[in-house]
Each structure stands twice: as structure tokens, then as C-alpha cells.
Design a protein around this motif. Structure first.
Motif, PDB file in Angstrom:
ATOM      1  N   ILE A 119      -4.658 -11.766 -28.834  1.00  0.00           N
ATOM      2  CA  ILE A 119      -4.347 -11.894 -30.321  1.00  0.00           C
ATOM      3  C   ILE A 119      -4.978 -13.087 -30.930  1.00  0.00           C
ATOM      4  O   ILE A 119      -4.957 -14.099 -30.290  1.00  0.00           O
ATOM      5  CB  ILE A 119      -3.029 -11.869 -30.639  1.00  0.00           C
ATOM      6  CG1 ILE A 119      -2.859 -11.919 -32.298  1.00  0.00           C
ATOM      7  CG2 ILE A 119      -2.370 -12.919 -30.209  1.00  0.00           C
ATOM      8  CD1 ILE A 119      -1.451 -11.552 -32.713  1.00  0.00           C
ATOM      9  N   GLN A 120      -5.645 -13.106 -32.105  1.00  0.00           N
ATOM     10  CA  GLN A 120      -6.375 -14.385 -32.377  1.00  0.00           C
ATOM     11  C   GLN A 120      -6.199 -14.700 -33.882  1.00  0.00           C
ATOM     12  O   GLN A 120      -5.659 -13.586 -34.631  1.00  0.00           O
ATOM     13  CB  GLN A 120      -7.929 -14.174 -32.468  1.00  0.00           C
ATOM     14  CG  GLN A 120      -8.310 -13.943 -30.722  1.00  0.00           C
ATOM     15  CD  GLN A 120     -10.031 -13.905 -30.583  1.00  0.00           C
ATOM     16  OE1 GLN A 120     -10.607 -15.075 -30.978  1.00  0.00           O
ATOM     17  NE2 GLN A 120     -10.418 -13.113 -29.875  1.00  0.00           N
ATOM     18  N   ILE A 121      -6.170 -15.661 -34.558  1.00  0.00           N
ATOM     19  CA  ILE A 121      -6.101 -16.141 -35.725  1.00  0.00           C
ATOM     20  C   ILE A 121      -7.062 -16.661 -36.310  1.00  0.00           C
ATOM     21  O   ILE A 121      -7.874 -17.678 -35.848  1.00  0.00           O
ATOM     22  CB  ILE A 121      -4.923 -17.187 -35.915  1.00  0.00           C
ATOM     23  CG1 ILE A 121      -3.506 -16.455 -35.366  1.00  0.00           C
ATOM     24  CG2 ILE A 121      -4.760 -17.626 -37.235  1.00  0.00           C
ATOM     25  CD1 ILE A 121      -2.253 -17.349 -35.449  1.00  0.00           C
ATOM     26  N   PHE A 122      -7.566 -16.052 -37.503  1.00  0.00           N
ATOM     27  CA  PHE A 122      -8.776 -16.557 -38.470  1.00  0.00           C
ATOM     28  C   PHE A 122      -8.297 -17.069 -39.597  1.00  0.00           C
ATOM     29  O   PHE A 122      -7.404 -16.528 -40.126  1.00  0.00           O
ATOM     30  CB  PHE A 122      -9.876 -15.414 -38.539  1.00  0.00           C
ATOM     31  CG  PHE A 122     -10.349 -15.019 -37.018  1.00  0.00           C
ATOM     32  CD1 PHE A 122     -11.013 -15.812 -36.022  1.00  0.00           C
ATOM     33  CD2 PHE A 122      -9.964 -13.832 -36.250  1.00  0.00           C
ATOM     34  CE1 PHE A 122     -11.329 -15.394 -34.958  1.00  0.00           C
ATOM     35  CE2 PHE A 122     -10.292 -13.354 -35.122  1.00  0.00           C
ATOM     36  CZ  PHE A 122     -10.952 -14.265 -34.150  1.00  0.00           C
ATOM     37  N   TYR A 123      -9.193 -17.840 -40.322  1.00  0.00           N
ATOM     38  CA  TYR A 123      -8.971 -18.370 -41.622  1.00  0.00           C
ATOM     39  C   TYR A 123     -10.089 -18.812 -42.296  1.00  0.00           C
ATOM     40  O   TYR A 123     -11.066 -18.673 -42.032  1.00  0.00           O
ATOM     41  CB  TYR A 123      -8.035 -19.695 -41.448  1.00  0.00           C
ATOM     42  CG  TYR A 123      -8.631 -20.525 -40.567  1.00  0.00           C
ATOM     43  CD1 TYR A 123      -9.443 -21.721 -41.216  1.00  0.00           C
ATOM     44  CD2 TYR A 123      -8.570 -20.730 -39.180  1.00  0.00           C
ATOM     45  CE1 TYR A 123     -10.316 -22.630 -40.338  1.00  0.00           C
ATOM     46  CE2 TYR A 123      -9.410 -21.608 -38.191  1.00  0.00           C
ATOM     47  CZ  TYR A 123     -10.072 -22.376 -39.019  1.00  0.00           C
ATOM     48  OH  TYR A 123     -10.689 -23.356 -38.212  1.00  0.00           O
ATOM     49  N   GLY A 124      -9.767 -18.991 -43.751  1.00  0.00           N
ATOM     50  CA  GLY A 124     -10.809 -19.260 -44.617  1.00  0.00           C
ATOM     51  C   GLY A 124     -10.404 -19.929 -45.716  1.00  0.00           C
ATOM     52  O   GLY A 124      -9.159 -19.650 -46.517  1.00  0.00           O
ATOM     53  N   VAL A 125     -11.270 -20.534 -46.603  1.00  0.00           N
ATOM     54  CA  VAL A 125     -10.910 -20.859 -47.807  1.00  0.00           C
ATOM     55  C   VAL A 125     -12.264 -20.882 -48.963  1.00  0.00           C
ATOM     56  O   VAL A 125     -13.386 -21.103 -48.350  1.00  0.00           O
ATOM     57  CB  VAL A 125     -10.601 -22.581 -47.747  1.00  0.00           C
ATOM     58  CG1 VAL A 125     -10.416 -23.264 -49.316  1.00  0.00           C
ATOM     59  CG2 VAL A 125      -9.639 -22.757 -47.060  1.00  0.00           C
ATOM     60  N   THR A 126     -12.025 -20.396 -50.006  1.00  0.00           N
ATOM     61  CA  THR A 126     -13.013 -20.346 -51.061  1.00  0.00           C
ATOM     62  C   THR A 126     -12.572 -20.597 -52.440  1.00  0.00           C
ATOM     63  O   THR A 126     -11.445 -20.915 -52.553  1.00  0.00           O
ATOM     64  CB  THR A 126     -13.608 -18.796 -51.148  1.00  0.00           C
ATOM     65  OG1 THR A 126     -14.762 -18.625 -51.780  1.00  0.00           O
ATOM     66  CG2 THR A 126     -12.352 -17.856 -51.777  1.00  0.00           C
ATOM     67  N   TYR A 127     -13.635 -20.803 -53.344  1.00  0.00           N
ATOM     68  CA  TYR A 127     -13.367 -21.132 -54.659  1.00  0.00           C
ATOM     69  C   TYR A 127     -12.968 -20.012 -55.474  1.00  0.00           C
ATOM     70  O   TYR A 127     -13.508 -18.787 -55.237  1.00  0.00           O
ATOM     71  CB  TYR A 127     -14.418 -21.897 -55.356  1.00  0.00           C
ATOM     72  CG  TYR A 127     -14.605 -23.306 -54.659  1.00  0.00           C
ATOM     73  CD1 TYR A 127     -13.744 -24.441 -55.078  1.00  0.00           C
ATOM     74  CD2 TYR A 127     -15.914 -23.557 -54.222  1.00  0.00           C
ATOM     75  CE1 TYR A 127     -13.891 -25.591 -54.421  1.00  0.00           C
ATOM     76  CE2 TYR A 127     -15.942 -24.890 -53.463  1.00  0.00           C
ATOM     77  CZ  TYR A 127     -15.219 -25.884 -53.692  1.00  0.00           C
ATOM     78  OH  TYR A 127     -15.321 -27.107 -53.256  1.00  0.00           O
ATOM     79  N   ALA A 128     -12.149 -20.224 -56.534  1.00  0.00           N
ATOM     80  CA  ALA A 128     -11.868 -19.236 -57.285  1.00  0.00           C
ATOM     81  C   ALA A 128     -11.383 -19.682 -58.605  1.00  0.00           C
ATOM     82  O   ALA A 128     -10.740 -20.974 -58.759  1.00  0.00           O
ATOM     83  CB  ALA A 128     -10.755 -18.101 -56.871  1.00  0.00           C
ATOM     84  N   TRP A 129     -11.369 -18.735 -59.794  1.00  0.00           N
ATOM     85  CA  TRP A 129     -10.750 -19.265 -61.009  1.00  0.00           C
ATOM     86  C   TRP A 129      -9.515 -18.609 -61.375  1.00  0.00           C
ATOM     87  O   TRP A 129      -9.286 -17.397 -60.893  1.00  0.00           O
ATOM     88  CB  TRP A 129     -11.464 -18.919 -62.361  1.00  0.00           C
ATOM     89  CG  TRP A 129     -12.952 -19.702 -61.889  1.00  0.00           C
ATOM     90  CD1 TRP A 129     -14.183 -19.387 -61.144  1.00  0.00           C
ATOM     91  CD2 TRP A 129     -13.361 -21.021 -62.689  1.00  0.00           C
ATOM     92  NE1 TRP A 129     -15.123 -20.356 -61.503  1.00  0.00           N
ATOM     93  CE2 TRP A 129     -14.474 -21.464 -62.289  1.00  0.00           C
ATOM     94  CE3 TRP A 129     -12.411 -21.768 -63.605  1.00  0.00           C
ATOM     95  CZ2 TRP A 129     -15.091 -22.548 -62.535  1.00  0.00           C
ATOM     96  CZ3 TRP A 129     -13.049 -23.013 -63.724  1.00  0.00           C
ATOM     97  CH2 TRP A 129     -14.549 -23.396 -63.449  1.00  0.00           C
ATOM     98  N   ILE A 130      -8.486 -19.205 -61.751  1.00  0.00           N
ATOM     99  CA  ILE A 130      -7.226 -18.444 -62.095  1.00  0.00           C
ATOM    100  C   ILE A 130      -7.307 -18.336 -63.503  1.00  0.00           C
ATOM    101  O   ILE A 130      -7.346 -19.069 -64.466  1.00  0.00           O
ATOM    102  CB  ILE A 130      -5.904 -19.609 -61.484  1.00  0.00           C
ATOM    103  CG1 ILE A 130      -4.675 -18.707 -61.759  1.00  0.00           C
ATOM    104  CG2 ILE A 130      -5.825 -20.735 -62.329  1.00  0.00           C
ATOM    105  CD1 ILE A 130      -3.609 -19.727 -61.105  1.00  0.00           C
ATOM    106  N   ARG A 131      -6.777 -17.080 -63.664  1.00  0.00           N
ATOM    107  CA  ARG A 131      -6.775 -16.413 -65.018  1.00  0.00           C
ATOM    108  C   ARG A 131      -5.465 -15.581 -65.011  1.00  0.00           C
ATOM    109  O   ARG A 131      -5.020 -14.807 -64.116  1.00  0.00           O
ATOM    110  CB  ARG A 131      -8.082 -15.520 -65.339  1.00  0.00           C
ATOM    111  CG  ARG A 131      -9.274 -16.508 -65.258  1.00  0.00           C
ATOM    112  CD  ARG A 131     -10.542 -15.721 -65.283  1.00  0.00           C
ATOM    113  NE  ARG A 131     -10.830 -15.097 -66.985  1.00  0.00           N
ATOM    114  CZ  ARG A 131     -11.046 -15.757 -67.881  1.00  0.00           C
ATOM    115  NH1 ARG A 131     -11.560 -17.014 -67.626  1.00  0.00           N
ATOM    116  NH2 ARG A 131     -11.312 -15.412 -69.138  1.00  0.00           N
ATOM    117  N   ASN A 132      -5.151 -15.214 -66.526  1.00  0.00           N
ATOM    118  CA  ASN A 132      -4.331 -14.285 -66.698  1.00  0.00           C
ATOM    119  C   ASN A 132      -4.476 -12.803 -67.273  1.00  0.00           C
ATOM    120  O   ASN A 132      -3.810 -11.890 -67.405  1.00  0.00           O
ATOM    121  CB  ASN A 132      -3.121 -14.940 -67.838  1.00  0.00           C
ATOM    122  CG  ASN A 132      -3.642 -15.200 -69.087  1.00  0.00           C
ATOM    123  OD1 ASN A 132      -4.851 -15.000 -69.315  1.00  0.00           O
ATOM    124  ND2 ASN A 132      -2.989 -15.415 -70.043  1.00  0.00           N
TER     125      ASN A 132
END
Length: 395
Positions: A119-132
Motif C-alpha cells: 500500500i502506498q500514499i501519494f500527495y499533491g498541492v495545487t493553486y485554486a480560487w475559492i468562490r461561492n
């Protein structure tokens, strides 16, 4: 990380955030879950399989709790925390991204060594804009996050070069997170003939595709998990293997297959109709089910694969039905058979009941038709068998 015109939509703005704010969207994804859970090949390993299934959820919760602590100053806010998946937002800050990635890299290596890559764990981060709300100029940020996590998989091939020594008692091991215990709903292994049952919600994708807000989707996902957990809890003769997302997998004795499956279905249906959050799902609600009957000495991979095959037949033949040994029945037909069986139980002696269990499901129905108390019940089963056989021949 590349800047992108991607957004996360929220019905209610998370505390500490404002609309149109640029944020970090972070995710964790487990790989190899199925192989890890079902690595043994005997009935005697059922409790261990259930334990490993629970461990995936506990490990997800532990990682999320740690991230909540170390990223508190960056307003780490989880959106989804389920078996093998975490998605969260945090303030757009280079240090926040660095802390997140550093912590996950450490966990990734520990878990890899602990289980030798099963079993392996992968991850990541990206930019986004928060909107309603969606103005039409932004797309969902979820595909962008999946892409960066997928990239992490390719970047993690060097894990196989790590020192393979592992103590087996790291803070992320199954021994640390989930001590051995007795399972209250375990079925007796003296049951010679058993049923492996897989259930899957129908049309949930349609519901989720109609919802843009990440918080609303997360609430619905949590509600589905809660409904499943309550629906199967406390049912006699049911050994739950896995319940996560919209999937359920359990084992029960063949002798009570009609009653157990009917009980699970009705428990879920009642709770779906009671939940206001799922009001838009009521008209599309359905559950497809696949069943594999087997003897206890059959290798586990056999009934896992065959239950999945029968489930796919239910999906292909119109959804919201049960398929066993290539025979597909509606839930109303299953309910009727359960009622007939219940009436017969009061008149059948123990020897006749034992004879029932020697047959495949089709033969079981034929014998039930011969022994039903009411002639209307006998005719109903015969007509049912004729119909399903015609459908099988047509396929």
C-alpha cells in the motif's frame, strides 16, 4: 506548481476564508487498497481482512489529525476525509505547502517500508480560487489536484531504493492504530455454504455532477457513509468486510441470504428517504447487488471476483436489482421470495432445510417452489424462473 484558472466552489465559505481568494488545494490518495485488504486467501482470514479495511480509515483519520495540528496557522480545513482519501484547503503560503509536502513525504516513506509497497500514499498541492458561485470563467480544481497527485506517483519510484528494514511498529502501522479485537458480527465458520455480497449505489454520479459546491458534496459523501454504517450495524449473520464511499461488501450464510440482503436494502432505503440532504437523490435512488455463492474452502479471490462480476451484470441490465448465478431479480421480487421463504420456514423440517443448502440458487428456487405452502407462491416462483431464464437466453 503552475498557476491555473481552477476554482473550488462553496455554498458556505469556510471560516477564515473569503470569496475570490487564491488558496492552496491539497490532497492525499492511497494506492493499492484492494490488494492490501484482500492479501490472504482463506476464510479463516476474514477478521484480518475486516481489520485491514478499518485500518485504511483509521490511517486516513490519523494523517488528517496530524495535518490539522501542524498546519493550524495556515487554516488547514479538510473537505473530505474518507478511506484512503483526504482533500483540504489552506492559505496560499509557500511555507504551508512546504510543511504539507515534507510531512507527507515522511509518511509516504514510513508506510512504504512498513508494508513493502503493498500500500502506498501519494500527495499533491495545487493553486485554486475559492468562490461561492460559478461565473463560467472557472473550472473545478479537482482534476488539477488529481493531476499533481498522479505526478507524485511517477516521482516516487525511488521509494523502492529505500532501506527495506522495518520495525513493524511505527506510529502508522496497523498494530499501532488498530489493536486486534473480536468482531461482534462475525459469522460462524461452520456455515458450509456462504454468500459473498457486493452492493453499490446507483446514479450517485448524477447527483454529484449536478452539485458544484465542494462542501455540499463532502456533506453528502459523509452522509452516505453514515447511512451505510447504520444500515449494516447489528444485523445477525452478517460479516462486514468493507463499507466505504458507496460500496458495501459482506459475507453471510446462504441459509439466510434472502433475509439479510433484504434487511440491508430496506435499512438503506429508509435512511435515504429520511435525509433532507438527499432529497434530490430520492427519485434516482437504487442499489445494484451482485452475489457469489461458495463453499468455505474456496479461495477468496474466486468469490471476490465473481461477486463483482454479478454486480456488473446488475448494472448492465438496468441497475437497481440483484444478480446471482446470472439470474437478475428486482428488489420487489427479492422481497416476495423472502416472504415465501419465511412462510415455508414454519413448515419445513430440519432435513428439508439442509437439502435446500445443497443446491445452487436456481435449484434452491425450484425446490422452494415445490415446497411452498400456498399454490400462489409456487406459481409465482415458477413464473419468475421462466422469466429470468428467458432473459438469460435473450442475452
Amino acid at each position: 506548481m503552475l498557476w491555473t484558472k481552477k476554482a473550488l466552489f462553496f455554498k458556505d465559505m469556510p471560516e477564515g476564508y473569503r470569496k475570490n481568494e487564491k488558496i492552496l488545494f491539497a490532497g492525499v490518495d492511497f494506492s493499492g487498497i484492494q490488494g492490501f485488504i484482500y492479501q490472504n486467501d482463506s476464510m479463516e482470514s476474514l477478521n484480518e481482512i475486516t481489520r485491514r479495511s478499518e485500518y485504511i480509515q483509521q490511517l486516513s483519520v490519523k494523517i488528517n489529525e496530524e495535518l490539522t495540528g501542524i498546519l493550524k496557522e495556515y487554516l488547514y480545513t479538510p473537505i473530505t476525509v474518507s478511506s484512503g482519501k483526504i482533500q483540504a484547503i489552506l492559505k496560499n503560503n509557500k511555507d504551508a505547502a512546504r510543511v504539507f509536502e515534507s510531512h507527507l513525504k515522511n509518511i509516504q516513506e514510513i508506510v512504504f517500508l512498513e508494508y513493502q509497497g503493498r500500500i502506498q500514499i501519494f500527495y499533491g498541492v495545487t493553486y485554486a480560487w475559492i468562490r461561492n458561485k460559478n461565473s463560467g470563467r472557472y473550472n473545478s480544481a479537482f482534476p488539477a489536484l488529481m493531476n499533481v497527485i498522479e505526478k507524485n506517483k511517477y516521482q516516487s519510484t525511488n521509494l523502492y531504493e529505500l532501506d527495506s528494514e522495518s520495525s513493524g511498529y511505527s506510529r502508522y502501522s496497523i498494530c499501532s492504530l488498530l489493536p486486534e479485537k473480536e468482531y461482534e458480527n462475525s459469522i460462524g465458520f461452520d456455515s458450509i455454504k456462504l454468500a459473498a455480497v457486493k452492493m453499490d449505489f446507483d446514479n450517485l454520479g448524477n447527483l454529484f455532477s449536478s452539485i458544484m459546491e465542494a462542501d455540499v458534496k463532502a456533506n453528502i459523501s459523509e452522509k452516505i457513509i453514515e447511512i451505510i454504517d447504520k444500515a449494516v450495524s447489528g444485523i445477525k449473520n452478517l460479516h462486514l468486510i468493507y463499507a466505504g464511499g458507496d460500496d458495501i461488501f459482506f459475507i453471510c450464510p446462504f441459509s439466510c441470504i434472502l433475509e439479510v440482503i433484504q434487511t440491508v436494502y430496506l435499512n438503506i432505503k429508509r435512511r435515504i428517504y429520511e435525509e433532507q440532504e438527499l432529497a434530490n437523490y430520492k427519485d434516482d435512488f437504487g442499489i445494484s447487488c451482485g452475489i457469489c455463492l461458495f463453499h468455505r474452502d474456496v479461495p477468496m479471490i474466486h468469490y471476490l471476483d465473481n461477486a463483482e462480476t454479478e454486480l456488473l451484470k446488475s448494472k448492465d441490465r438496468g441497475k437497481n436489482q440483484i444478480t446471482v448465478e446470472n439470474l437478475s431479480l428486482s428488489w420487489s421480487e427479492w422481497k416476495k421470495l423472502n416472504e415465501i421463504m419465511d412462510r415455508c420456514n414454519h413448515t419445513l423440517d430440519s432435513k428439508k432445510r439442509e437439502e435446500f443448502l445443497r443446491f445452487k440458487f436456481r435449484h434452491f428456487l425450484q425446490v422452494l417452489a415445490q415446497n411452498a405452502c400456498d399454490i400462489k407462491d409456487r406459481d409465482y416462483i415458477r413464473q419468475l424462473l421462466t422469466r429470468v431464464q428467458q432473459e438469460v437466453d435473450y442475452d
